[in-house]
Scaffold this motif. Structure first.
Motif, short mmCIF file in Angstrom:
data_model
loop_
_atom_site.label_atom_id
_atom_site.label_comp_id
_atom_site.label_asym_id
_atom_site.label_seq_id
_atom_site.Cartn_x
_atom_site.Cartn_y
_atom_site.Cartn_z
N ASP A 1 0.83 -1.22 0.00
CA ASP A 1 0.00 0.00 0.00
C ASP A 1 0.86 1.26 0.00
O ASP A 1 1.83 1.36 0.74
CB ASP A 1 -0.97 0.04 1.18
N ARG A 2 0.46 2.19 -0.84
CA ARG A 2 1.00 3.55 -0.92
C ARG A 2 2.23 3.69 -1.79
O ARG A 2 2.45 4.75 -2.38
CB ARG A 2 1.28 4.14 0.47
N ILE B 1 -5.46 0.40 -5.09
CA ILE B 1 -4.27 0.56 -5.91
C ILE B 1 -3.41 -0.70 -5.85
O ILE B 1 -2.95 -1.22 -6.87
CB ILE B 1 -3.46 1.79 -5.48
N THR B 2 -3.18 -1.21 -4.65
CA THR B 2 -2.35 -2.41 -4.51
C THR B 2 -2.94 -3.58 -5.27
O THR B 2 -2.20 -4.35 -5.91
CB THR B 2 -2.17 -2.76 -3.03
N ARG C 1 -1.48 -11.66 -9.47
CA ARG C 1 -0.85 -12.21 -8.27
C ARG C 1 -1.61 -11.83 -6.99
O ARG C 1 -1.24 -12.29 -5.90
CB ARG C 1 0.59 -11.68 -8.14
N TYR C 2 -2.65 -11.02 -7.12
CA TYR C 2 -3.27 -10.47 -5.92
C TYR C 2 -3.87 -11.55 -5.02
O TYR C 2 -3.59 -11.60 -3.81
CB TYR C 2 -4.34 -9.44 -6.29
N ALA C 3 -4.72 -12.40 -5.55
CA ALA C 3 -5.42 -13.40 -4.71
C ALA C 3 -4.42 -14.30 -4.00
O ALA C 3 -4.56 -14.59 -2.80
CB ALA C 3 -6.38 -14.22 -5.56
N GLU C 4 -3.40 -14.74 -4.72
CA GLU C 4 -2.41 -15.63 -4.12
C GLU C 4 -1.59 -14.89 -3.06
O GLU C 4 -1.23 -15.48 -2.02
CB GLU C 4 -1.51 -16.17 -5.23
N THR C 5 -1.33 -13.60 -3.29
CA THR C 5 -0.60 -12.81 -2.30
C THR C 5 -1.42 -12.66 -1.03
O THR C 5 -0.88 -12.75 0.09
CB THR C 5 -0.24 -11.44 -2.88
N VAL C 6 -2.70 -12.43 -1.16
CA VAL C 6 -3.56 -12.31 0.02
C VAL C 6 -3.61 -13.63 0.78
O VAL C 6 -3.61 -13.65 2.02
CB VAL C 6 -4.97 -11.83 -0.38
N ASP C 7 -3.64 -14.74 0.07
CA ASP C 7 -3.59 -16.04 0.74
C ASP C 7 -2.32 -16.17 1.58
O ASP C 7 -2.35 -16.70 2.69
CB ASP C 7 -3.66 -17.18 -0.27
N TRP C 8 -1.21 -15.68 1.04
CA TRP C 8 0.04 -15.69 1.81
C TRP C 8 -0.07 -14.77 3.02
O TRP C 8 0.40 -15.13 4.12
CB TRP C 8 1.20 -15.26 0.91
N ALA D 1 -1.06 8.76 -9.86
CA ALA D 1 -0.83 7.94 -11.06
C ALA D 1 -1.89 6.87 -11.23
O ALA D 1 -2.22 6.50 -12.36
CB ALA D 1 0.55 7.31 -10.99
N TRP D 2 -2.45 6.38 -10.13
CA TRP D 2 -3.39 5.26 -10.20
C TRP D 2 -4.84 5.69 -10.09
O TRP D 2 -5.74 4.84 -10.05
CB TRP D 2 -3.06 4.25 -9.11
N GLN D 3 -5.10 6.99 -10.06
CA GLN D 3 -6.48 7.43 -9.88
C GLN D 3 -7.40 6.95 -11.00
O GLN D 3 -8.47 6.38 -10.74
CB GLN D 3 -6.55 8.95 -9.78
#
Length: 334
Positions: free
Chosen positions: A40-41, A80-81, A88-95, A215-217
Motif C-alpha cells: 500500500d501507498r 491501488i495495490t 498475483r493479488y489473490a495468491e498474495t492475500v492467501d500468503w 498515477a493510479w487514480q
C-alpha cells in the motif's frame, strides 16, 4: 551467529529496501524481520512481497495494511495495490493470511503497532498487535492520557512501526524502538540491527504516496463495478470522485456520466421493444424468451416507463434487457 535485522514500514518502497539492506550489509545468516505494512501507498508492493517470500531466513509480521487485504476492507490504497499486483493479488492475500502477529526471540520482540506489558505476546489481542481500527480504539481507552509505550515496563525490548515517528526513529530507554520513519511519504526507511541495537536509515527517493495515488487514480476509477451501481449510487460516486484534481480522471468521469445518461434515455425504446416482442410471440415463445418477465408484463399491460425503471435499476440490468430485446446500447467508456 547471524544478526536480527528489523525493518520499519516499507509500504512498497522496494528500491529503498534494497539500498537499506546494502547499507547494513545483510548476509544470508542474518534473520530479516519486517514490522509489517509491506504493501500500500508505494510504487512496488509486489517486488517487496516477493523479496520477503523468496529470501530464506525472513519473517513478516502482520501489519494493519496486510490485515485490510485479508479482511477485504478496501480504501483507495488497497484498491491501488490490488491493481498493482494484478493476477498475483489473490495468491498474495492467501500468503498474507499466514503471517504471524508478532515475532520474538531471546533478544527482542517485534509487533506492528503495539503491545501491553505483562501479557505474553501470544496472549495479546491481535487487533492491538497489528493496529487495526478497533485496536487503536482499545488503546485509546486504556491510555487516554498517553501512549501504550509510555506504560511499557517489560524488560525485553519491543520494536514496532505503524505510526510515523518523524524522520528519525523513536528510541526510549534502549527498550522501545519505533521504526516507521515515513518512507512512503518521502521520509526515511529505517532498520534496527540486533544484538548491537544499531540504527540505520536511508532517505526515500520521493514522496511515493503522493505520486502513486495520482498515477493510479484513473485505473482505480475504471476498475470500480460501475455496471452494478444503482443509478443513484453511480451519480453520487461521480460527484465524489470529480472533486479530485486530475484532468484525465475528470474527463473519464464526464464520459461515464454521459454513458449512464444514454442508457437511461433508452428506457422508452426498451418499453416499446418489449411490447412489440410480446405482441409477436406465442405464450410458449414468451416463456422461453430471455426477457420473459418483461414480455409478460407488457402483454398484461403492466410494463411502462416507471415499472421498467424500477426493474432496470443498474446499468447491467439495463444492458442485459437491451441485449435480450436485440437493442444495442453504448459500452462503458474505455
Amino acid at each position: 551467529m547471524g544478526r536480527t535485522i528489523i525493518v520499519g514500514d516499507i509500504h512498497g518502497c522496494f528500491d529503498e529496501l534494497l539500498e537499506l539492506l546494502e547499507k547494513v550489509d545483510i548476509r544470508p545468516d542474518d534473520l530479516l524481520v519486517s514490522v509489517g505494512d509491506l504493501v500500500d501507498r508505494g510504487p512496488a508492493p509486489g517486488e517487496v512481497v516477493g523479496f520477503f517470500r523468496e529470501r530464506p531466513n525472513s519473517v513478516v509480521v502482520m501489519g494493519n495494511h496486510e490485515r485490510k487485504h485479508v479482511r477485504g476492507i478496501f480504501s483507495y490504497a488497497q484498491e491501488i495495490t490490488r491493481l498493482q499486483l494484478g493476477d498475483r493479488y489473490a495468491e498474495t492475500v492467501d500468503w498474507m493470511r499466514t503471517l504471524p502477529y508478532f515475532f520474538e526471540n531471546e533478544q527482542v520482540r517485534v509487533v506492528h503497532a503495539a503491545m501491553l506489558s505483562g501479557i505474553p505476546p501470544a496472549e495479546q489481542r491481535e487487533e492491538i498487535l497489528c493496529g487495526s481500527t478497533r485496536g487503536e480504539r482499545e488503546l485509546a481507552a486504556l491510555f487516554p492520557d498517553g501512549y501504550w509505550y509510555d506504560h511499557y515496563t517489560d524488560a525485553k525490548p519491543v520494536v514496532f512501526g505503524h505510526h510515523v515517528t518523524g524522520p528519525e526513529p523513536m528510541i526510549r530507554d534502549g527498550r522501545i524502538f519505533g521504526l516507521d520513519t515515513g518512507a512512503c511519504h518521502g521520509g526515511n526507511l529505517t532498520a534496527l540491527c540486533v544484538p548491537g541495537f544499531t540504527v540505520h536509515s536511508v532517505k526515500a527517493r520521493a514522496d511515493h504516496w503522493s505520486i502513486t495515488k495520482r498515477a493510479w487514480q484513473l485505473p482505480v476509477l475504471k476498475s470500480k463495478p460501475w455496471h452494478d451501481f444503482t443509478w443513484s449510487e453511480l451519480e453520487q460516486a461521480i460527484v465524489r470522485f470529480s472533486s479530485a484534481d486530475d484532468a484525465a480522471a475528470n474527463r473519464w468521469l464526464e464520459a461515464l456520466q454521459a454513458w449512464a445518461g444514454e442508457l437511461r434515455s433508452a428506457f422508452p425504446a426498451l418499453v416499446a421493444a418489449a411490447h412489440r416482442a410480446a405482441d409477436g410471440l406465442s405464450t410458449e415463445e414468451l416463456r422461453g424468451h430471455p426477457a420473459a418477465q418483461f414480455l409478460f408484463q407488457a402483454r398484461n399491460g403492466r410494463l411502462d416507463l416507471n415499472s421498467l425503471a424500477r426493474q432496470c435499476s443498474t446499468p447491467r440490468r439495463t444492458a442485459d434487457l437491451a441485449a435480450a430485446l436485440g437493442l444495442v446500447l453504448p459500452e462503458l467508456p474505455d
